[in-house]
Design an enzyme around this catalytic site. Structure first.
Site, PDB file in Angstrom:
ATOM      1  N   VAL A   1       0.828  -1.213   0.000  1.00 16.26           N
ATOM      2  CA  VAL A   1       0.000   0.000   0.000  1.00 16.26           C
ATOM      3  C   VAL A   1       0.865   1.268   0.000  1.00 16.26           C
ATOM      4  CG1 VAL A   1      -1.633   1.343   1.390  1.00 16.26           C
ATOM      5  CG2 VAL A   1      -2.009  -1.085   1.023  1.00 16.26           C
TER       6      VAL A   1
ATOM      7  N   PHE B   1     -16.798 -10.338  -8.594  1.00 10.85           N
ATOM      8  CA  PHE B   1     -16.607 -11.026  -7.301  1.00 10.85           C
ATOM      9  C   PHE B   1     -17.632 -12.122  -7.041  1.00 10.85           C
ATOM     10  CE2 PHE B   1     -13.010  -9.533  -4.853  1.00 10.85           C
ATOM     11  CZ  PHE B   1     -12.515  -8.602  -5.759  1.00 10.85           C
TER      12      PHE B   1
ATOM     13  N   GLU C   1      -7.834   2.400   2.234  1.00 14.67           N
ATOM     14  CA  GLU C   1      -7.407   2.134   0.857  1.00 14.67           C
ATOM     15  C   GLU C   1      -8.158   0.919   0.321  1.00 14.67           C
ATOM     16  OE1 GLU C   1      -5.591   3.809  -1.345  1.00 14.67           O
ATOM     17  OE2 GLU C   1      -6.379   2.186  -2.552  1.00 14.67           O
ATOM     18  N   PHE C   2      -8.610   1.038  -0.929  1.00  9.51           N
ATOM     19  CA  PHE C   2      -9.414  -0.040  -1.521  1.00  9.51           C
ATOM     20  C   PHE C   2      -8.721  -0.714  -2.700  1.00  9.51           C
ATOM     21  CE2 PHE C   2     -12.331   2.939   0.520  1.00  9.51           C
ATOM     22  CZ  PHE C   2     -13.054   2.077   1.344  1.00  9.51           C
ATOM     23  N   LEU C   3      -7.404  -0.466  -2.876  1.00  2.53           N
ATOM     24  CA  LEU C   3      -6.731  -1.058  -4.036  1.00  2.53           C
ATOM     25  C   LEU C   3      -6.667  -2.576  -3.932  1.00  2.53           C
ATOM     26  CD1 LEU C   3      -3.646  -2.118  -3.222  1.00  2.53           C
ATOM     27  CD2 LEU C   3      -3.161   0.304  -3.237  1.00  2.53           C
TER      28      LEU C   3
ATOM     29  N   ARG D   1       0.651 -14.373   0.859  1.00  2.08           N
ATOM     30  CA  ARG D   1       0.089 -14.342   2.216  1.00  2.08           C
ATOM     31  C   ARG D   1      -1.288 -15.016   2.204  1.00  2.08           C
ATOM     32  NH1 ARG D   1       1.287  -8.080   3.761  1.00  2.08           N
ATOM     33  NH2 ARG D   1       0.798  -7.762   1.557  1.00  2.08           N
TER      34      ARG D   1
ATOM     35  N   LYS E   1     -14.274   0.442   5.483  1.00  4.18           N
ATOM     36  CA  LYS E   1     -13.249  -0.441   4.922  1.00  4.18           C
ATOM     37  C   LYS E   1     -13.511  -1.907   5.280  1.00  4.18           C
ATOM     38  CE  LYS E   1      -9.623  -2.161   3.292  1.00  4.18           C
ATOM     39  NZ  LYS E   1      -9.223  -2.234   1.925  1.00  4.18           N
TER      40      LYS E   1
ATOM     41  N   CYS F   1      -5.553  -9.591   3.212  1.00  7.40           N
ATOM     42  CA  CYS F   1      -6.606  -8.722   3.756  1.00  7.40           C
ATOM     43  C   CYS F   1      -7.941  -9.390   4.077  1.00  7.40           C
ATOM     44  CB  CYS F   1      -6.780  -7.528   2.851  1.00  7.40           C
ATOM     45  SG  CYS F   1      -5.327  -6.455   2.999  1.00  7.40           S
TER      46      CYS F   1
ATOM     47  N   LYS G   1      -7.848 -11.580   7.293  1.00  6.44           N
ATOM     48  CA  LYS G   1      -7.594 -10.841   8.538  1.00  6.44           C
ATOM     49  C   LYS G   1      -8.694  -9.807   8.815  1.00  6.44           C
ATOM     50  CE  LYS G   1      -4.537  -6.961   7.386  1.00  6.44           C
ATOM     51  NZ  LYS G   1      -5.517  -5.922   7.459  1.00  6.44           N
TER      52      LYS G   1
END
Ligand SMILES: NC(=O)C1=CN([C@@H]2O[C@H](COP(=O)(O)OP(=O)(O)OC[C@H]3O[C@@H](n4cnc5c(N)ncnc54)[C@H](O)[C@@H]3O)[C@@H](O)[C@H]2O)C=CC1
Ligand SMILES: O=C(O)[C@H]1O[C@H](OP(=O)(O)OP(=O)(O)OC[C@H]2O[C@@H](n3ccc(=O)[nH]c3=O)[C@H](O)[C@@H]2O)[C@H](O)[C@@H](O)[C@@H]1O
Length: 440
Positions: free
Chosen positions: A11, A251, A150-152, A330, A206, A262, A265
């Site tokens: 990020v 999606f 952040e949404f990347l 990850r 988020k 992400c 977690k």
């Protein structure tokens, strides 16, 4: 504008580079000296399409600089972005130690007004915690703390950052709001919105976005499993529902469970926030259970095919990264699958266009690493498709047929049509579709 970015991971580096690209001067700080040395030479430490070109251009123009000296970077900047890790703690909550430690350091360094922007994914109330730490040493007029999640997506991060669907900014300060509004103007020229809100709602947004997407994927994974039992084809069902504008096409791809740094977690952290607030968020609980189960689906299919007798079997695996176009492993489904294969006494030769080095750092010589996607096939009893890299979608099928010892493919990403596999004479077992040349 003069910006510091603390943390140059996925990020931080994308954020710093994209802000430099729009004309700002960005000082990036990291505690990892090796990474900073590499970046100073213009070498990108991660594989992220398009990032290296932008990085090198902005280094040349002296708009992006790298250092391990936090004070030097802060002294030169008016806006400080925190892009630090927030890994899960033992109880599942996001561990805020990186953020709060840096906040403490900042409280010693800051001498004039700065906007401190949190880009990391953090639980509701973190902006207040950061402000509290800063406020122990600093007068309130010397800082504002802003939430700017952040949404990347990795693999398409530069595009996502430069052309965001929306920018979310949580602040109760008019001064900070004006600064952030000016900073983001180059990114919203196509009419994509900046949403200003309070810090808590921004932090919550988020987690809710990531958990919703994880839930959507889990829903489709459950649908896929049911399709297999009923003889329906999940790909057709996906198209059938996705064209409903209330649902949307994106999606909805079933697979072998969501991974990455992400979704796992963040679902866990939101679940923890619910528990802390004595709220039983049943959907999140189920999403986690479904995903755990889905990560075992491909191995279950393999075990059934070989009637639980995997000792001595040899597999070729295509794809290791948690998704295509990244070297990030990850929480990648591939890692669990490799462990299961090894525990069952079988062998695996892996290939991934970008993630081999990261996997080697974990498994060393317990597994074999193929030079290209075809060499691992030679001795393989079956091919396992784990990540849907483009180059696996339309391979040299002739070579595949010639090289594979047995014409058996287990596909965790549905990259091939059933017709093609039938035509080539493969036993082909994918997700949520009928088995080709075999029995469901
Ligand atoms: N990876 C992704 O696609 C996205 C991640 N996020 C969130 O952004 C945050 C950062 O994630 P990543 O960039 O993936 O993490 P990362 O692990 O790739 O990078 C974090 C960086 O911070 C550095 N660091 C640690 N302590 C430091 C300190 N005291 N001072 C300076 N640098 C320090 C580390 O050396 C590392 O380079 C997390 O909260 C994550 O949830 C949000 C959106 C997308
Ligand atoms: O907070 C974050 O870190 C980021 O998390 C995700 O981005 P990312 O993890 O990079 O990748 P995704 O494309 O979302 O994929 C996540 C996982 O879901 C899986 N997935 C995705 C889409 C789909 O239809 N099906 C599916 O199984 C992928 O294979 C992958 O394992 C979000 O999409 C980003 O908006 C967010 O900023």
């Amino acid at each position: 504008m003069k910006i510091a970015v603390v943390g140059t991971g996925y990020v931080g580096l994308v954020t710093g580079t994209c802000f430099a690209e729009t004309g700002n001067v960005v000082n990036c700080v990291d505690v990892n000296k090796a990474k900073i040395d590499q970046l100073k030479k213009g070498k990108c430490p991660i594989y992220e399409p398009g990032l290296d070109v932008l990085l090198q251009r902005n280094i040349k123009e002296k708009r992006i600089l790298f250092t391990t000296d936090l004070k030097a970077a802060i002294d030169k900047s008016d806006i400080i972005f925190l892009a630090l890790p927030t890994p899960p703690g033992e109880d599942g909550s996001a561990d805020l130690k990186y953020i709060l430690n840096v906040a403490e350091d900042l409280s010693e360094i800051i001498k004039e007004y700065k906007v401190i922007v949190n880009k990391s994914t953090v639980p509701v109330g973190t902006a207040e915690k950061v402000a509290e730490v800063l406020g122990r040493k600093l007068a309130p007029e010397l800082f504002d703390v802003v939430s700017n999640p952040e949404f990347l997506r990795e693999g398409i991060a530069v595009d996502d950052f430069l052309k965001p669907d929306r920018v979310v900014i949580g602040t109760s300060s008019d001064r900070a709001r004006d600064v952030m509004n000016e900073l983001y103007q180059p990114f919203v020229r196509q009419g994509n919105p900046i949403y200003f809100m309070d810090e808590r709602s921004s932090e919550m947004t988020k987690y809710v976005a990531n958990s919703y997407l994880a839930m959507r994927i889990s829903y489709m994974n459950e649908v896929a499993n049911l399709c297999e039992l009923t003889g329906a084809n999940v790909d057709l069902v996906r198209i059938g529902i996705g064209s409903d504008s209330r649902i949307g096409k994106r999606f909805l791809f079933p697979g072998i469970g969501y991974g990455g740094s992400c979704f796992p977690k963040d679902v866990l952290a939101l679940h923890h926030t619910s528990k802390q607030n004595k709220y039983d968020f049943k959907l999140l609980d189920t999403v986690m259970k479904v995903n755990k189960n889905q990560k075992k689906v491909l191995f279950g299919k393999i075990k059934r095919f070989y009637k639980n007798s995997l000792k001595g079997k040899k597999f070729a695996m295509w794809g290791l990264a948690f998704k295509p176009e990244t070297d990030d492993i990850r929480d990648a489904p591939a890692l669990e699958l490799i462990n299961e294969i090894l525990n069952a006494g079988a062998e695996v030769t892996v290939f991934d266009p970008e993630a081999m080095a990261n996997v080697k750092a974990i498994f060393g010589n317990k597994i074999k690493y193929a030079r290209d996607q075809y060499t691992g096939l030679k001795e393989a009893d079956a091919l396992l498709i784990v990540t849907e890299w483009s180059e696996f979608r339309n391979p040299d099928f002739e070579r595949m047929v010639k090289n594979l010892k047995s014409k058996v493919v287990f596909d965790g990403r549905n990259v091939y049509s059933l017709e093609k596999m039938e035509e080539l004479g493969f036993y082909y077992n994918s997700i949520g579709r009928k088995i080709v040349n075999g029995k469901n």
